[in-house]
Design an enzyme around this catalytic site. Structure first.
Site: not given
Lengths: 289, 289
Positions: B59, B126
């Site tokens: 994002d 992540y």
């Protein structure tokens, strides 16, 4: 009028150093730390915009985790002085309205009207961050403008040995830069801390391109420093870490006391790895009555 | 034509996510990761500008220490393929010419013309960085846009206990976001790593306003993730660290399999604390012959 001690932090990347820029520079979109603070204070409803006197003049690109200033806020006759926390809040709101996320007022406290943030500073601490094992142009993206990349693996033990020779009181003429002030300031300074050590960094563990890098922290503490002294000392320590100079060369260079003696094998460390960490005061100088 | 696997890193702050922006957004000065890479590749003297297919759609605001893509470079009939190191060098020079310091191509290697950076990814890792003990609006300046500030001191042991409940294969419907793709993608994912731990940060030691802060790292590894799954899992773990939810609530929420069941006591973690650390492949899928 109330005089305040201000403590603030910033990333120096987009600042032209500390003293206000000229109107021409300003028109070209440049601004300095004093400009940003003055602009933010101008949104407080004061009788006059305050003059802000920053204690420590960091160069363009140099960061501060805590720099200090003093400023006189002139309230109208019928106005009560603002509460310090409200000043911090209002100034930071103005900074965000200005679209800046690279400077913040951390603290504000009333002090005596004769207090000088510059002359009463008892000590300043600087940190220089070096990434060893990486071309500067290949620094991990999160470290760009925040450390100095050195391709070679540095000899940390040699740098630590060299750092000890800087400790104590010396004439630092060889480690000063030429400025108009050069000949009026005493080159004798007392280093309380000069330290080189390995540091951790989240990138070393998580960035697959950083596994072989070594992050070093160089820490310097003294009452005051000459112009660019920390960057010249760092440059020399890095040259020693590269094996281009020997730890004992520090003693020779201090003894020779000549700007021109700063060796060609050493490169003055770039601004963007340098952080002013703190400016210390005697608590009794900060009493407000 | 030669297909290449590209590995690159970026800070997501000034990117509108990964997929190319619309011409209107572009005219307004916005750009996405695919735009920046395409623009940089367009300076190579190729027969056609390459299409770049990024493997992992982060994002806007999310960073990558290593994201990957594949791209086909079409050379003229009379041209030899470029050497991969020359491609890296030329692309990064173009990026700097574009005035960007927030993205860099780290590596480039030829792969088979059927290779897909997205479909052949074996795993993604992540990292989410949280600063505990600090209002988000008072994050230390060097952490702005790079972590999530939480005022409370988080209960790390409770978060660690909760993290264990995420491990293994589960239906993650409660931890997905509504998108047009929501109903076409399998919500069953296998978490290989979900870990919460204390981390160090140079600010904690050197920034006088950071002494009481705690930096946490949340690490997530899986073959793939649902849209916003990591940010929703992080939000839940932080709510547990705040004492608003219990570690066992993870099990209940996984079992209920409803997007609407994601609790109001948890806030989806903001984009700017999230880093894509790596996209892994099977080495044999990368063979080029």
């Amino acid at each position: 009028m109330v005089r305040y001690l201000l403590q603030f932090q910033y990333l120096g990347t987009h600042f032209r150093g500390v003293p206000k820029v000229t109107p021409v520079e300003r028109a070209a979109g440049f601004s300095a730390v004093e400009d940003a603070l003055s602009d933010a204070f101008s949104h407080l409803k004061l009788a006059e915009p305050p003059n802000i006197h920053v204690s420590s003049r960091t160069d363009s690109g140099v960061h501060a985790l805590c720099n200090t200033a003093h400023a006189d806020l002139i309230y109208g006759d019928d106005k009560e002085p603002f509460d310090p926390d409200s000043i911090v809040h209002a100034v930071n709101r103005s900074i965000l309205h200005m679209g800046r996320t690279d400077i913040r007022l951390m603290n504000c406290r009333p002090v005596s009207p004769t207090f000088s943030s510059r002359h009463q500073a008892l000590g300043r601490t600087y940190l220089y961050r070096v990434v060893s094992g990486c071309y500067h142009s290949r620094l991990p993206i999160p470290e760009v403008n925040r450390s100095w990349g050195i391709k070679e693996r540095l000899d940390i033990e040699a740098m630590q040995e060299a750092a000890k020779h800087f400790l104590g009181t010396h004439d630092f003429t060889t480690f000063r830069s030429k400025t108009p002030e050069t000949w009026t300031k005493d080159p004798v300074k007392t280093m309380k801390v000069v330290e080189v050590r390995r540091a951790s960094c989240f990138l070393k563990e998580h960035d697959p391109f950083c596994r072989d890098l070594e992050v070093l922290e160089l820490i310097f503490k003294s009452r005051s420093f000459l112009y660019r002294q920390v960057r010249r000392m760092t440059g020399l320590l890095v040259a020693i870490g590269r094996g281009k100079l020997q730890p004992e060369d520090v003693c020779t260079l201090l003894a020779v006391r000549k700007i021109a003696a700063y060796p060609k094998a050493a490169q003055v460390a770039p601004a963007h790895g340098l952080y002013l960490c703190n400016v210390e005061y005697n608590e009794k100088d900060l009493v407000y009555d």
